[in-house]
Design a protein around this motif. Sequence first.
Motif, mmCIF file in Angstrom:
data_model
loop_
_atom_site.group_PDB
_atom_site.id
_atom_site.type_symbol
_atom_site.label_atom_id
_atom_site.label_comp_id
_atom_site.label_asym_id
_atom_site.label_seq_id
_atom_site.Cartn_x
_atom_site.Cartn_y
_atom_site.Cartn_z
ATOM 1 N N ARG A 18 0.853 -1.422 0.246
ATOM 2 C CA ARG A 18 0.144 -0.174 0.263
ATOM 3 C C ARG A 18 0.718 1.645 0.093
ATOM 4 N NH1 ARG A 18 -3.025 -3.708 3.890
ATOM 5 N NH2 ARG A 18 -4.591 -4.264 2.101
ATOM 6 N N VAL A 19 0.440 1.654 -1.269
ATOM 7 C CA VAL A 19 1.825 2.543 -1.389
ATOM 8 C C VAL A 19 0.986 4.811 -1.789
ATOM 9 C CG1 VAL A 19 2.738 4.090 -3.396
ATOM 10 C CG2 VAL A 19 3.317 1.875 -2.877
ATOM 11 N N ALA A 20 1.726 5.401 -0.459
ATOM 12 C CA ALA A 20 1.559 6.366 -0.306
ATOM 13 C C ALA A 20 2.206 7.571 -1.420
ATOM 14 C CB ALA A 20 1.205 7.336 0.751
ATOM 15 N N GLN A 81 -9.589 1.618 -3.664
ATOM 16 C CA GLN A 81 -10.162 2.716 -4.315
ATOM 17 C C GLN A 81 -8.642 3.184 -4.152
ATOM 18 O OE1 GLN A 81 -13.913 3.652 -3.367
ATOM 19 N NE2 GLN A 81 -14.358 4.595 -5.098
ATOM 20 N N THR A 82 -7.885 4.681 -4.715
ATOM 21 C CA THR A 82 -7.145 5.771 -3.990
ATOM 22 C C THR A 82 -8.275 6.961 -3.328
ATOM 23 O OG1 THR A 82 -5.637 4.697 -6.150
ATOM 24 C CG2 THR A 82 -5.470 7.478 -4.891
ATOM 25 N N TYR A 83 -7.291 7.308 -2.426
ATOM 26 C CA TYR A 83 -7.326 8.657 -1.974
ATOM 27 C C TYR A 83 -6.861 9.315 -2.385
ATOM 28 C CZ TYR A 83 -8.429 11.520 1.758
ATOM 29 O OH TYR A 83 -8.856 12.621 2.968
ATOM 30 N N LEU A 84 -7.712 10.806 -2.839
ATOM 31 C CA LEU A 84 -7.221 12.050 -3.469
ATOM 32 C C LEU A 84 -7.423 12.800 -2.186
ATOM 33 C CD1 LEU A 84 -5.495 12.619 -5.575
ATOM 34 C CD2 LEU A 84 -7.885 13.249 -6.114
ATOM 35 N N THR A 85 -6.075 13.669 -1.875
ATOM 36 C CA THR A 85 -6.066 14.766 -0.532
ATOM 37 C C THR A 85 -4.983 15.866 -1.090
ATOM 38 O OG1 THR A 85 -5.572 15.882 1.767
ATOM 39 C CG2 THR A 85 -4.611 13.640 0.832
ATOM 40 N N ASP A 86 -4.795 16.711 -0.181
ATOM 41 C CA ASP A 86 -3.694 17.948 -1.033
ATOM 42 C C ASP A 86 -2.508 18.299 0.593
ATOM 43 O OD1 ASP A 86 -5.291 19.061 1.113
ATOM 44 O OD2 ASP A 86 -6.276 20.565 -0.270
ATOM 45 N N ASN A 87 -3.219 17.253 1.455
ATOM 46 C CA ASN A 87 -2.873 17.040 2.575
ATOM 47 C C ASN A 87 -2.072 15.704 2.672
ATOM 48 O OD1 ASN A 87 -1.461 17.618 5.383
ATOM 49 N ND2 ASN A 87 -3.712 16.896 5.819
ATOM 50 N N PRO A 88 -0.774 16.036 2.779
ATOM 51 C CA PRO A 88 0.258 14.518 2.459
ATOM 52 C C PRO A 88 0.076 13.976 4.087
ATOM 53 C CG PRO A 88 1.578 16.662 2.649
ATOM 54 C CD PRO A 88 0.121 16.596 2.123
ATOM 55 N N ASP A 89 -0.271 15.123 5.144
ATOM 56 C CA ASP A 89 0.292 14.312 6.240
ATOM 57 C C ASP A 89 -1.124 13.592 6.939
ATOM 58 O OD1 ASP A 89 2.819 16.325 7.380
ATOM 59 O OD2 ASP A 89 1.406 17.267 8.743
ATOM 60 N N GLU A 90 -2.193 12.801 5.945
ATOM 61 C CA GLU A 90 -2.837 12.695 5.945
ATOM 62 C C GLU A 90 -2.350 11.082 5.332
ATOM 63 O OE1 GLU A 90 -7.194 13.036 5.786
ATOM 64 O OE2 GLU A 90 -6.311 14.720 4.044
ATOM 65 N N LEU A 91 -1.869 11.268 4.647
ATOM 66 C CA LEU A 91 -1.731 9.709 4.576
ATOM 67 C C LEU A 91 -0.234 8.648 5.378
ATOM 68 C CD1 LEU A 91 -1.139 9.727 0.756
ATOM 69 C CD2 LEU A 91 -3.187 9.749 2.204
ATOM 70 N N ILE A 92 1.195 10.371 5.232
ATOM 71 C CA ILE A 92 1.887 9.574 6.264
ATOM 72 C C ILE A 92 1.444 9.262 7.761
ATOM 73 C CG2 ILE A 92 4.194 10.203 7.636
ATOM 74 C CD1 ILE A 92 4.743 12.425 5.574
ATOM 75 N N HIS A 94 -0.949 7.798 8.473
ATOM 76 C CA HIS A 94 -2.348 6.671 8.694
ATOM 77 C C HIS A 94 -1.974 5.111 8.316
ATOM 78 C CE1 HIS A 94 -6.063 3.996 7.412
ATOM 79 N NE2 HIS A 94 -6.524 5.080 7.666
ATOM 80 N N PRO A 95 -1.730 4.587 9.469
ATOM 81 C CA PRO A 95 -1.203 3.249 9.803
ATOM 82 C C PRO A 95 -1.086 2.375 8.262
ATOM 83 C CG PRO A 95 -3.238 3.020 11.088
ATOM 84 C CD PRO A 95 -3.313 4.192 9.932
ATOM 85 N N ALA A 96 -1.576 1.962 7.542
ATOM 86 C CA ALA A 96 -3.083 1.414 6.674
ATOM 87 C C ALA A 96 -1.544 1.661 5.185
ATOM 88 C CB ALA A 96 -3.490 1.260 5.645
ATOM 89 N N PHE A 97 -0.860 2.489 5.192
ATOM 90 C CA PHE A 97 0.582 2.320 3.980
ATOM 91 C C PHE A 97 1.215 2.192 4.959
ATOM 92 C CE2 PHE A 97 -2.402 6.183 3.724
ATOM 93 C CZ PHE A 97 -2.476 5.637 2.434
ATOM 94 N N THR A 119 9.015 9.695 12.458
ATOM 95 C CA THR A 119 8.336 10.140 13.597
ATOM 96 C C THR A 119 6.927 8.804 13.675
ATOM 97 O OG1 THR A 119 6.985 11.611 12.600
ATOM 98 C CG2 THR A 119 9.079 12.363 13.501
ATOM 99 N N GLN A 120 6.243 8.902 12.238
ATOM 100 C CA GLN A 120 5.488 8.106 12.075
ATOM 101 C C GLN A 120 5.828 6.734 11.883
ATOM 102 O OE1 GLN A 120 1.878 8.909 12.276
ATOM 103 N NE2 GLN A 120 2.855 10.597 13.611
ATOM 104 N N GLY A 121 6.931 6.175 11.501
ATOM 105 C CA GLY A 121 7.306 4.801 11.652
ATOM 106 C C GLY A 121 7.404 4.788 10.451
ATOM 107 N N LYS A 122 7.557 5.092 8.723
ATOM 108 C CA LYS A 122 7.110 5.023 7.928
ATOM 109 C C LYS A 122 8.105 4.729 6.577
ATOM 110 C CE LYS A 122 2.568 4.431 7.585
ATOM 111 N NZ LYS A 122 2.284 5.387 8.367
ATOM 112 N N ASP A 123 8.298 3.540 5.789
ATOM 113 C CA ASP A 123 9.337 4.267 4.858
ATOM 114 C C ASP A 123 9.632 4.847 3.877
ATOM 115 O OD1 ASP A 123 11.200 1.826 6.705
ATOM 116 O OD2 ASP A 123 9.981 0.056 5.003
ATOM 117 N N LEU A 124 10.334 5.704 3.609
ATOM 118 C CA LEU A 124 10.718 6.049 2.207
ATOM 119 C C LEU A 124 11.112 6.284 1.829
ATOM 120 C CD1 LEU A 124 9.224 9.536 1.956
ATOM 121 C CD2 LEU A 124 11.311 10.178 3.170
ATOM 122 N N VAL A 125 10.640 6.679 0.087
ATOM 123 C CA VAL A 125 11.459 6.291 -0.969
ATOM 124 C C VAL A 125 11.787 7.731 -1.021
ATOM 125 C CG1 VAL A 125 11.941 5.847 -3.550
ATOM 126 C CG2 VAL A 125 10.670 3.936 -1.709
#
Length: 451
Positions: A18-20, A81-92, A94-97, A119-125
């Motif tokens: 699951r990609v953000a 589906q794909t969730y669309l937003t103008d706020n990247p913090d929403e994606l970062i 959320h635990p699903a990504f 801070t959210q424990g997410k891997d990053l490309v």
Amino acid sequence: MNLSAMLRARADEGRPIRVALIGAGKFGTMYLAQARLTPGVHILGIADLSVTRARQRYAAAGYPGERLTTTSIDDALASGQTYLTDNPDELIEHPAFDVIVEATGDPAVGIATATKAVTQGKDLVMVNVEADALAGPLLADRARRAGLIYSLAWGDQPALICEQVDWARTCGFEVVAAGKGTRYLPSYHSLTPDTVWDVLIQYLPIEDRSHINAQMFNSFLDGTKSAVEMTAVCNACDLLPQSGGLRFPPASRFELAEVLKPRAQGGSLERIGVTEVTSSLNRDGSDVPHHLAMGTFVVITSDSAYSRQCLREYNCLVDSSGDFASLYRPTHMIGLELGISVANVVLRKEPTGTPIVFNSDVVAVAKRDLAAGEILDGEGGFTVWGRQTPADVSLSEGFFPLGLAKGAKLAVPVSEGKALRWQDVEVDETDAAVQTRREMERVFAPNATVS
């Protein structure tokens, strides 16, 4: 060589990656186009400042409009589906990504995203190589300390060069030089978004200029992008920049080993173990036949006389002495190849290149005489270009990093061709990107391995 099988298994298990995606520009859209066709990958969320543009790019990538939702991430997760937003913090947040892809190209945004991801424990490309050149060693170290992955982006040339360097070292070869090709003449350093058209029309049949971001294209021609990308390579591969920065020697793909060897052996390099970028143009402006303008390369040698003999026997691309050889990749596919990084990070917990040292920096150099009070416009603009510089020199001289130049105000005049210094610029020390860069300068001694 089992990533596709691992992805298929994830698809069969109903556990796609699951990609953000943050940033729906050209690179992001290219990735979307192939992610749609990759089993085991779900683009769960996209964040972009322009939701309208993101919708258009999503459609251009081949997705049906009904796959997009602005309701909630949880709804998108449940429905595929794909969730669309103008706020990247929403994606970062959320635990699903499983992984965040930062593809904005804005250094300050890239630093903010990388900081939030840790801070959210997410891997990053990190597609945003501008952010990597500005503060990548510190950002990667923060991720490692948190048990996370910070990865350069496959498809972009730095990650491809890192792979070639790793291949060479794994085989026991010594890396003489690594880099890429580009289109370059010395006069290009003064190009602006207005004058760049004179060069672009020489090799691109442009009918509608409204579809071209002139400042972005200019950063590829004025030398800045090459400096940024080779800085990423130096810091990820523990290679060194040359003392005067990139020299852009003309060379065909078949001349790499001849041109990119030490001067003592008849080449153009000041030493072994550096980055360089070759030009597809001779200094008189004529084309270099069989150039490598979109490709990458590594030049190698071996202490083994027997191995060097084998390189000659097996028709490798050796120099006239037979002591140096090259391996090249003729092109790169930008975002179309980004799936390699996504899969490696999530499935193997490995980056496709990551900063391990602070060997190289990119400093802002005046394109013309600049007056006190002028506002700098950053990469590819009218005021400055970026020059690759050894990190120890950059720090000892107090040079101002190119990645902070957009929007900065000059405190004093700076002559054309001079590298800017921190003292030349009115700096907002409360800015998060400035603070991150300052921290890296305090923490990292040049050439010291990151813990």
